[in-house]
Design a protein around this motif. Structure first.
Motif, mmCIF file in Angstrom:
data_model
loop_
_atom_site.group_PDB
_atom_site.id
_atom_site.type_symbol
_atom_site.label_atom_id
_atom_site.label_comp_id
_atom_site.label_asym_id
_atom_site.label_seq_id
_atom_site.Cartn_x
_atom_site.Cartn_y
_atom_site.Cartn_z
ATOM 1 N N ARG A 165 42.744 22.168 -1.685
ATOM 2 C CA ARG A 165 43.321 23.499 -1.530
ATOM 3 C C ARG A 165 44.740 23.449 -0.981
ATOM 4 N NH1 ARG A 165 40.038 26.811 2.249
ATOM 5 N NH2 ARG A 165 41.294 28.467 1.344
ATOM 6 N N GLU B 74 46.446 28.321 5.522
ATOM 7 C CA GLU B 74 46.506 29.776 5.609
ATOM 8 C C GLU B 74 45.217 30.341 6.234
ATOM 9 O OE1 GLU B 74 48.428 31.093 2.174
ATOM 10 O OE2 GLU B 74 48.876 33.057 3.053
ATOM 11 N N ASP B 75 44.072 29.782 5.845
ATOM 12 C CA ASP B 75 42.791 30.172 6.471
ATOM 13 C C ASP B 75 42.833 29.932 7.976
ATOM 14 O OD1 ASP B 75 41.669 30.853 4.085
ATOM 15 O OD2 ASP B 75 40.178 29.218 4.054
ATOM 16 N N ASP C 290 39.477 18.573 2.951
ATOM 17 C CA ASP C 290 40.080 19.229 1.785
ATOM 18 C C ASP C 290 39.701 18.526 0.480
ATOM 19 O OD1 ASP C 290 41.472 21.143 0.416
ATOM 20 O OD2 ASP C 290 43.466 20.362 0.881
ATOM 21 N N ASP D 217 46.668 26.436 1.140
ATOM 22 C CA ASP D 217 45.713 27.555 1.291
ATOM 23 C C ASP D 217 44.779 27.352 2.478
ATOM 24 O OD1 ASP D 217 46.741 28.767 -0.890
ATOM 25 O OD2 ASP D 217 45.000 28.431 -2.206
#
Ligand SMILES: [Zn+2]
Length: 279
Positions: free
Chosen positions: A18, A24-25, A226, A21
């Motif tokens: 990801r 960002e989480d 990831d 992203d």
């Protein structure tokens, strides 16, 4: 909300996973700072036989870490190194333990260049977490000692990936012999306590609560990998902020300052408060 919140060991894989992203989480849940570890070279660039393969691995990681840094209220820093399990892959490919050691030390030389030249914060090294033959164990220890020498030279910390257990006194003595203070050695994937290095505690509730009750410096991590093929195999990127919120509710605010302000300052020389942007 408690700030700052640092995940001391997480991977971002912009090739297969990801990437940004996931950062960002982390930020959306209240996280502020990240130490981003490069995925093992074989996940990012395939087989590596020289310095260039490591350089490419590190450049991919520096790039995704810069993009993560842009979206965080704090900062992200890369931590670069050579995964200890690479030695077994090299042996399978016909390397002798000595040749494998030399190549892995070359990879660490490149990681140290990235620290000396700016983008990276620290080096990662260690030794296999599974049983290996004596000559492979010795070669791995030589690789780790080389990491200590380099870290002493460029003035950075070393994150260690090792076997489990609590007593790593001998390992920090090796670090000190190389001129690296023991408080610049971090044991990644720790339980609540280790003897010798600084514990980077995997963020399970019981281990964290025990670490909070002790007086020792410690860090918190997820080891988020990831990897789309292994969802749920490890803790997700929101875990550290969630656990911090819970621990503050439980009355451990001082311990959270220890893990997210004081210990990062002491180990890495980073200021997680000054690097928070005012909003
Ligand atoms: Zn990891």
């Amino acid at each position: 909300m408690f700030e700052p919140i640092l995940d001391n060991h997480l991977h971002l894989d912009p090739v297969n996973g990801r990437g940004v992203d996931a950062a960002e989480d982390f930020a959306n849940r209240g996280g502020t700072h990240l130490l981003v570890l490069n995925k093992p070279s074989w996940h990012l660039v395939g087989e590596v036989d020289d310095a260039d393969g490591f350089r490419e691995t590190f450049e991919i990681t520096v790039d995704v870490t810069e993009r993560a840094s842009d979206i965080l209220p704090g900062r992200a820093w890369p931590v670069l190194g050579v995964h200890p399990a690479l030695i077994s892959q090299l042996l399978d490919r016909g390397y002798t333990p000595t040749e494998a050691r030399d190549l892995m030390q070359t990879g660490l030389d490149v990681a140290a260049e990235f620290v000396a030249d700016g983008p990276a914060l620290a080096i990662k090294s260690g030794r296999p977490h599974y049983d290996v033959d004596e000559d492979v164990w010795e070669a791995s220890n030589d690789v780790m000692r080389h990491a200590f020498e380099l870290a002493a030279e460029v003035g950075c910390a070393v994150q260690l990936h090792t076997e489990g257990g609590e007593d790593f006194t001998e390992v920090v003595e090796w670090a000190e012999d190389c001129g690296l203070p023991r408080e610049r050695v971090v044991k990644h994937f720790s339980g609540s306590h280790v003897e010798g290095p600084i514990a980077s505690v995997l963020s399970n509730k019981e281990e964290l609560e025990t670490a909070c009750q002790r007086e020792d410096p410690f860090l918190m991590e997820t080891d988020f990998i990831d990897d789309p093929d292994r969802p749920g195999a490890v803790l997700g990127p929101k875990t550290v902020p969630k656990r911090v919120e819970w621990l503050v509710e439980e009355g451990y605010e001082d311990a959270m300052s220890r893990a997210h302000v004081e210990t990062p300052a002491r180990v890495y020389g980073i200021d997680t408060e000054a690097t928070l942007t005012e909003e």
